[in-house]
Design a protein around this motif. Sequence first.
Motif, PDB file in Angstrom:
ATOM      1  N   ALA A   1       0.825  -1.209   0.000  1.00  4.87           N
ATOM      2  CA  ALA A   1       0.000   0.000   0.000  1.00  4.87           C
ATOM      3  C   ALA A   1       0.859   1.258   0.000  1.00  4.87           C
ATOM      4  CB  ALA A   1      -0.930  -0.012   1.214  1.00  4.87           C
ATOM      5  N   LEU A   2       1.942   1.252   0.791  1.00  3.87           N
ATOM      6  CA  LEU A   2       2.827   2.421   0.828  1.00  3.87           C
ATOM      7  C   LEU A   2       3.538   2.610  -0.507  1.00  3.87           C
ATOM      8  CD1 LEU A   2       4.338   2.000   4.409  1.00  3.87           C
ATOM      9  CD2 LEU A   2       2.755   3.764   3.654  1.00  3.87           C
ATOM     10  N   ASP A   3       3.976   1.511  -1.113  1.00  4.11           N
ATOM     11  CA  ASP A   3       4.618   1.629  -2.427  1.00  4.11           C
ATOM     12  C   ASP A   3       3.642   2.174  -3.463  1.00  4.11           C
ATOM     13  OD1 ASP A   3       6.987   0.681  -1.473  1.00  4.11           O
ATOM     14  OD2 ASP A   3       6.607  -1.403  -2.020  1.00  4.11           O
ATOM     15  N   LEU A   4       2.405   1.719  -3.417  1.00  2.00           N
ATOM     16  CA  LEU A   4       1.401   2.211  -4.358  1.00  2.00           C
ATOM     17  C   LEU A   4       1.134   3.693  -4.145  1.00  2.00           C
ATOM     18  CD1 LEU A   4      -0.629   1.694  -6.594  1.00  2.00           C
ATOM     19  CD2 LEU A   4      -2.263   0.930  -4.863  1.00  2.00           C
ATOM     20  N   ILE A   5       1.063   4.121  -2.887  1.00  2.00           N
ATOM     21  CA  ILE A   5       0.840   5.550  -2.600  1.00  2.00           C
ATOM     22  C   ILE A   5       2.020   6.377  -3.083  1.00  2.00           C
ATOM     23  CG2 ILE A   5       0.649   7.218  -0.722  1.00  2.00           C
ATOM     24  CD1 ILE A   5      -1.030   5.167   0.793  1.00  2.00           C
ATOM     25  N   ALA A   6       3.240   5.896  -2.807  1.00  2.97           N
ATOM     26  CA  ALA A   6       4.433   6.639  -3.244  1.00  2.97           C
ATOM     27  C   ALA A   6       4.485   6.728  -4.767  1.00  2.97           C
ATOM     28  CB  ALA A   6       5.695   5.962  -2.700  1.00  2.97           C
ATOM     29  N   THR A   7       4.172   5.616  -5.438  1.00  5.34           N
ATOM     30  CA  THR A   7       4.170   5.629  -6.913  1.00  5.34           C
ATOM     31  C   THR A   7       3.130   6.597  -7.446  1.00  5.34           C
ATOM     32  OG1 THR A   7       4.878   3.314  -6.911  1.00  5.34           O
ATOM     33  CG2 THR A   7       3.942   4.183  -8.945  1.00  5.34           C
ATOM     34  N   THR A   8       1.945   6.572  -6.861  1.00  6.29           N
ATOM     35  CA  THR A   8       0.875   7.463  -7.317  1.00  6.29           C
ATOM     36  C   THR A   8       1.239   8.922  -7.096  1.00  6.29           C
ATOM     37  OG1 THR A   8      -0.723   5.730  -6.760  1.00  6.29           O
ATOM     38  CG2 THR A   8      -1.576   7.947  -7.107  1.00  6.29           C
ATOM     39  N   GLN A   9       1.820   9.226  -5.962  1.00  6.35           N
ATOM     40  CA  GLN A   9       2.230  10.607  -5.705  1.00  6.35           C
ATOM     41  C   GLN A   9       3.298  11.058  -6.692  1.00  6.35           C
ATOM     42  OE1 GLN A   9       3.367  10.418  -1.572  1.00  6.35           O
ATOM     43  NE2 GLN A   9       1.360  11.113  -0.852  1.00  6.35           N
ATOM     44  N   GLU A  10       4.206  10.160  -7.012  1.00  3.86           N
ATOM     45  CA  GLU A  10       5.238  10.524  -7.985  1.00  3.86           C
ATOM     46  C   GLU A  10       4.629  10.752  -9.368  1.00  3.86           C
ATOM     47  OE1 GLU A  10       9.435   8.728  -9.741  1.00  3.86           O
ATOM     48  OE2 GLU A  10       8.255   7.608  -8.278  1.00  3.86           O
ATOM     49  N   VAL A  11       3.668   9.911  -9.726  1.00  5.47           N
ATOM     50  CA  VAL A  11       2.988  10.088 -11.013  1.00  5.47           C
ATOM     51  C   VAL A  11       2.228  11.403 -11.032  1.00  5.47           C
ATOM     52  CG1 VAL A  11       1.159   9.172 -12.468  1.00  5.47           C
ATOM     53  CG2 VAL A  11       2.862   7.627 -11.507  1.00  5.47           C
ATOM     54  N   LEU A  12       1.566  11.751  -9.925  1.00  7.55           N
ATOM     55  CA  LEU A  12       0.822  13.011  -9.861  1.00  7.55           C
ATOM     56  C   LEU A  12       1.755  14.207 -10.006  1.00  7.55           C
ATOM     57  CD1 LEU A  12      -1.716  12.285  -6.973  1.00  7.55           C
ATOM     58  CD2 LEU A  12      -2.219  12.512  -9.404  1.00  7.55           C
ATOM     59  N   GLN A  13       2.942  14.127  -9.464  1.00 10.43           N
ATOM     60  CA  GLN A  13       3.878  15.251  -9.523  1.00 10.43           C
ATOM     61  C   GLN A  13       4.570  15.354 -10.872  1.00 10.43           C
ATOM     62  OE1 GLN A  13       6.533  14.724  -6.238  1.00 10.43           O
ATOM     63  NE2 GLN A  13       4.966  15.097  -4.672  1.00 10.43           N
ATOM     64  N   GLN A  14       4.799  14.224 -11.538  1.00 13.22           N
ATOM     65  CA  GLN A  14       5.583  14.253 -12.770  1.00 13.22           C
ATOM     66  C   GLN A  14       4.724  14.131 -14.021  1.00 13.22           C
ATOM     67  OE1 GLN A  14       8.575  11.244 -12.482  1.00 13.22           O
ATOM     68  NE2 GLN A  14       9.575  12.132 -10.683  1.00 13.22           N
ATOM     69  N   GLU A  15       3.845  13.143 -14.023  1.00 14.28           N
ATOM     70  CA  GLU A  15       3.084  12.856 -15.238  1.00 14.28           C
ATOM     71  C   GLU A  15       1.744  13.594 -15.299  1.00 14.28           C
ATOM     72  OE1 GLU A  15       4.348  11.098 -17.571  1.00 14.28           O
ATOM     73  OE2 GLU A  15       6.109  10.320 -16.539  1.00 14.28           O
ATOM     74  N   LEU A  16       1.086  13.728 -14.159  1.00 15.83           N
ATOM     75  CA  LEU A  16      -0.279  14.268 -14.151  1.00 15.83           C
ATOM     76  C   LEU A  16      -0.354  15.595 -13.411  1.00 15.83           C
ATOM     77  CD1 LEU A  16      -2.237  10.971 -13.381  1.00 15.83           C
ATOM     78  CD2 LEU A  16      -1.682  11.962 -15.603  1.00 15.83           C
ATOM     79  N   GLN A  17       0.714  16.319 -13.413  1.00 12.15           N
ATOM     80  CA  GLN A  17       0.702  17.608 -12.718  1.00 12.15           C
ATOM     81  C   GLN A  17      -0.202  18.602 -13.466  1.00 12.15           C
ATOM     82  OE1 GLN A  17       4.541  19.297 -12.263  1.00 12.15           O
ATOM     83  NE2 GLN A  17       3.921  20.757 -10.695  1.00 12.15           N
ATOM     84  N   GLY A  18      -1.077  19.256 -12.707  1.00 13.07           N
ATOM     85  CA  GLY A  18      -1.988  20.224 -13.289  1.00 13.07           C
ATOM     86  C   GLY A  18      -3.320  19.647 -13.703  1.00 13.07           C
ATOM     87  N   ILE A  19      -3.545  18.355 -13.553  1.00 11.29           N
ATOM     88  CA  ILE A  19      -4.837  17.753 -13.882  1.00 11.29           C
ATOM     89  C   ILE A  19      -5.853  18.208 -12.839  1.00 11.29           C
ATOM     90  CG2 ILE A  19      -6.098  15.606 -14.247  1.00 11.29           C
ATOM     91  CD1 ILE A  19      -3.986  16.192 -16.355  1.00 11.29           C
ATOM     92  N   HIS A  20      -6.887  18.860 -13.266  1.00 11.98           N
ATOM     93  CA  HIS A  20      -7.836  19.469 -12.341  1.00 11.98           C
ATOM     94  C   HIS A  20      -8.612  18.422 -11.546  1.00 11.98           C
ATOM     95  CE1 HIS A  20     -10.356  22.702 -10.818  1.00 11.98           C
ATOM     96  NE2 HIS A  20     -11.446  21.976 -11.108  1.00 11.98           N
ATOM     97  N   SER A  21      -8.926  17.292 -12.144  1.00 13.43           N
ATOM     98  CA  SER A  21      -9.727  16.284 -11.453  1.00 13.43           C
ATOM     99  C   SER A  21      -8.961  15.595 -10.336  1.00 13.43           C
ATOM    100  CB  SER A  21     -10.218  15.234 -12.460  1.00 13.43           C
ATOM    101  OG  SER A  21      -9.112  14.610 -13.100  1.00 13.43           O
ATOM    102  N   PHE A  22      -7.629  15.693 -10.366  1.00 18.60           N
ATOM    103  CA  PHE A  22      -6.810  15.063  -9.336  1.00 18.60           C
ATOM    104  C   PHE A  22      -6.224  16.081  -8.359  1.00 18.60           C
ATOM    105  CE2 PHE A  22      -5.764  11.426 -12.468  1.00 18.60           C
ATOM    106  CZ  PHE A  22      -6.909  10.751 -12.066  1.00 18.60           C
ATOM    107  N   ARG A  23      -6.822  17.249  -8.255  1.00 16.22           N
ATOM    108  CA  ARG A  23      -6.229  18.299  -7.428  1.00 16.22           C
ATOM    109  C   ARG A  23      -6.273  17.947  -5.936  1.00 16.22           C
ATOM    110  NH1 ARG A  23     -11.219  19.844  -9.117  1.00 16.22           N
ATOM    111  NH2 ARG A  23     -12.698  20.649  -7.539  1.00 16.22           N
ATOM    112  N   HIS A  24      -7.237  17.132  -5.521  1.00 15.73           N
ATOM    113  CA  HIS A  24      -7.343  16.757  -4.109  1.00 15.73           C
ATOM    114  C   HIS A  24      -6.767  15.371  -3.818  1.00 15.73           C
ATOM    115  CE1 HIS A  24      -9.754  20.294  -3.517  1.00 15.73           C
ATOM    116  NE2 HIS A  24     -10.738  19.856  -4.303  1.00 15.73           N
TER     117      HIS A  24
END
Length: 975
Positions: free
Chosen positions: A315-338
């Motif tokens: 679960a922690l690895d999945l959260i860390a991966t998702t956060q990294e994706v949000l910062q690098q790949e999906l930065q600025g996506i309005h639907s994922f702002r929260h």
Amino acid sequence: MASSHSSSPVPQGSSSDVFFKIEVDPSKHIRPVPSLPDVCPKEPTGDSHSLYVAPSLVTDQHRWTVYHSKVNLPAALNDPRLAKRESDFFTKTWGLDFVDTEVIPSFYLPQISKEHFTVYQQEISQREKIHERCKNICPPKDTFERTLLHTHDKSRTDLEQVPKIFMKPDFALDDSLTFNSVLPWSHFNTAGGKGNRDAASSKLLQEKLSHYLDIVEVNIAHQISLRSEAFFHAMTSQHELQDYLRKTSQAVKMLRDKIAQIDKVMCEGSLHILRLALTRNNCVKVYNKLKLMATVHQTQPTVQVLLSTSEFVGALDLIATTQEVLQQELQGIHSFRHLGSQLCELEKLIDKMMIAEFSTYSHSDLNRPLEDDCQVLEEERLISLVFGLLKQRKLNFLEIYGEKMVITAKNIIKQCVINKVSQTEEIDTDVVVKLADQMRMLNFPQWFDLLKDIFSKFTIFLQRVKATLNIIHSVVLSVLDKNQRTRELEEISQQKNAAKDNSLDTEVAYLIHEGMFISDAFGEGELTPIAVDTTSQRNASPNSEPCSSDSVSEPECTTDSSSSKEHTSSSAIPGGVDIMVSEDMKLTDSELGKLANNIQELLYSASDICHDRAVKFLMSRAKDGFLEKLNSMEFITLSRLMETFILDTEQICGRKSTSLLGALQSQAIKFVNRFHEERKTKLSLLLDNERWKQADVPAEFQDLVDSLSDGKIALPEKKSGEERKPAEVLIVEGQQYAVVGTVLLLIRIILEYCQCVDNIPSVTTDMLTRLSDLLKYFNSRSCQLVLGAGALQVVGLKTITTKNLALSSRCLQLIVHYIPVIRAHFEARLPPKQYSMLRHFDHITKDYHDHIAEISAKLVAIMDSLFDKLLSKYEVKAPVPSACFRNICKQMTKMHEAIFDLLPEEQTQMLFLRINASYKLHLKKQLSHLNVINDGGPQNGLVTADVAFYTGNLQALKGLKDLDLNMAEIWEQKR
């Protein structure tokens, strides 16, 4: 200005020449050249057909001809609109609105370096040498230069006459100060009677200004004259320049037409293909991005599923991966702002869940039945929890485990006591409510079994704690090892990249100048290895040509946004479980090393906890003096059990705990004190009741002495069978010792001290001190009773006889005989740094020898007083032997009978030699008093007869036949 045709910037050639120049819009940078006054003659140059007789206003009104070449030299040289004069002839009249732009160098032209001129320098070097030689031969022509210098100096002197105010760059007559300085009002004031003088002054000012103007015009004309040749040459070549420009314009137009045709035929299709490829790649990226968004959207449900199965690390690895994706790949996506904040809160919740889960695991692991053979409970679950806690830097989980250990140790003792009390029928739990009071009602065998059970449970408990901590320690070491290997690989990678960067610089620079990367136009599968290294590995594509978006393969749609950080490596735990060590651990090497040390300290703490609880259990039982009342065998049994437990815990944990050892030492000291006081009191009672008569020696004491002769200091076991009769004397190594009963018991007590040292090695020094005190007490007390005649009052003896004295001396000799044996026994068990305590035995030996010597002196003194009493009344007269000598021989016989059976023959002979010396001294004194000398007279004969009687009687005694009496010493030497 152009000085010759060879320096013209316009190339000559056919219309087919191609010039690769960057096109510049002339309307943005160049103003049309205005017409200038025609002051130059129209001198024809160039071809005849390029000249016109007269301009045509109809056909050539917009066409530049030579008639447009009109120049006003003062206006050209003094353009008020320019901040400074331009040195370029062609840009001099363009004005302030002209912006000089930098021409971007062409990428198709090579970079020229010194190596390109090497061949030219080799060809021109010979000519240069000839030129230099000719230059040295010809005389310098500096006449013209000196003339120019002289003229320049003169012009400079003339210009110095002009005031500096006219030379200032900000000179302006509309400024009142400047105007007043140039034209003072005083020159124009005609009021009063000074009109003539003012008019003359104004005229003078006008002439002065005219003079300044002339100087300036002369200098301007001089400067123009210096450059007239080049100026007029340039003006005459204007038509050639215009012709060159016309031809160039035609060539450029033809070139553009050809390029347009080439672009239409050869480039438009290829570029369209490239645009389609780029569009396809963009569509693939959008598709991958949408697919990644769909995956990220499923993060929270997936985390919930993982948490339901206690997969905290996943679960922690999945959260860390998702956060990294949000910062690098999906930065600025309005639907994922929260989503980022929600994942952070979820991560904090997982931290709390892991702490609670580890606490539950610790409780379950430590409180499971001790009869269970499994060392580690749910090893995979433990490894997962430890990895999750390390990943989140929650290093306080060891404190939780330590708290659980303390609680478990308490529960172990409590449960053991409850089980033992419930099995004992003598204890009524309804009457005695408190568990501690119930425990104190147990007798020693029951309490000893309870303590043995507690120690065995503690041993199993420590083994389980060690197994669990070994798993945790192995996990920490695996993470530390992975960090070190990762750091080494990074250093190697940096060295390789540093070498590779040199080969990438040229190609990357080319791509940057082109304005795009190759990956923008081509599929990534067609990239060269160098280009692939410079791009991210998150978007992978097959090596084949790009296909349509409908047939996008799975590798193209896969995005591994955390591939650079989540590589894992496999490690094996001693328990046999393979673990995956991720590279995103946030702990440093120092923190991991400190954590490993804390794990080892926690194991030591577990041993200390068990020892502390055991000490409290012992102290609770010792409140009523129970431990102090134990006999020697019981205490020795208890001591051996505690020492065994201490050694077992030291072997398990690797360090000896001191609390239980200290409690054992404290109880041992109390035991030694009580042991010593009991024996000392017993010895005191024996001495107070001792009548100092020879006692029979029971067979068991003879066996005890025989065992000492074999080098074994231990109480012998009683031999079963027929009863043996006691012996009169004690035989020690062939010598007979007549002793009293107290000494026999003293030897047994001494052996008890030695055996106690063997059983309890920790009390060796205390026992040595107490045994020394006991031996000193026996020596001093026996001296008081025998030599000091204390036995007369204590026991009620009528007198202290010579037999009592001899028997006391022999008893002391027996103790002295065994002191070296006792010393060797203690020396073998003392640490080397405490060998100094053995000096007590040397002091005791000296005291015993002194006591024996005092007893011998006392025996001699008894006979000495007898000799003094009898010989003082001796008279030399008949009959022979005299009554005095008969009494002396009688007393000597009694003395011999009293001590011969008690003392060895050698000691008896030495004692009688001393007695004989005292006899001779008193006889000599009496003879001197009677004036009897060795003169052969009657008196001499009587004395000789008495002495012969004394000598015969003394030598007739047993063991004194060969005694050298030397009776001749009774006579004084003749003077």
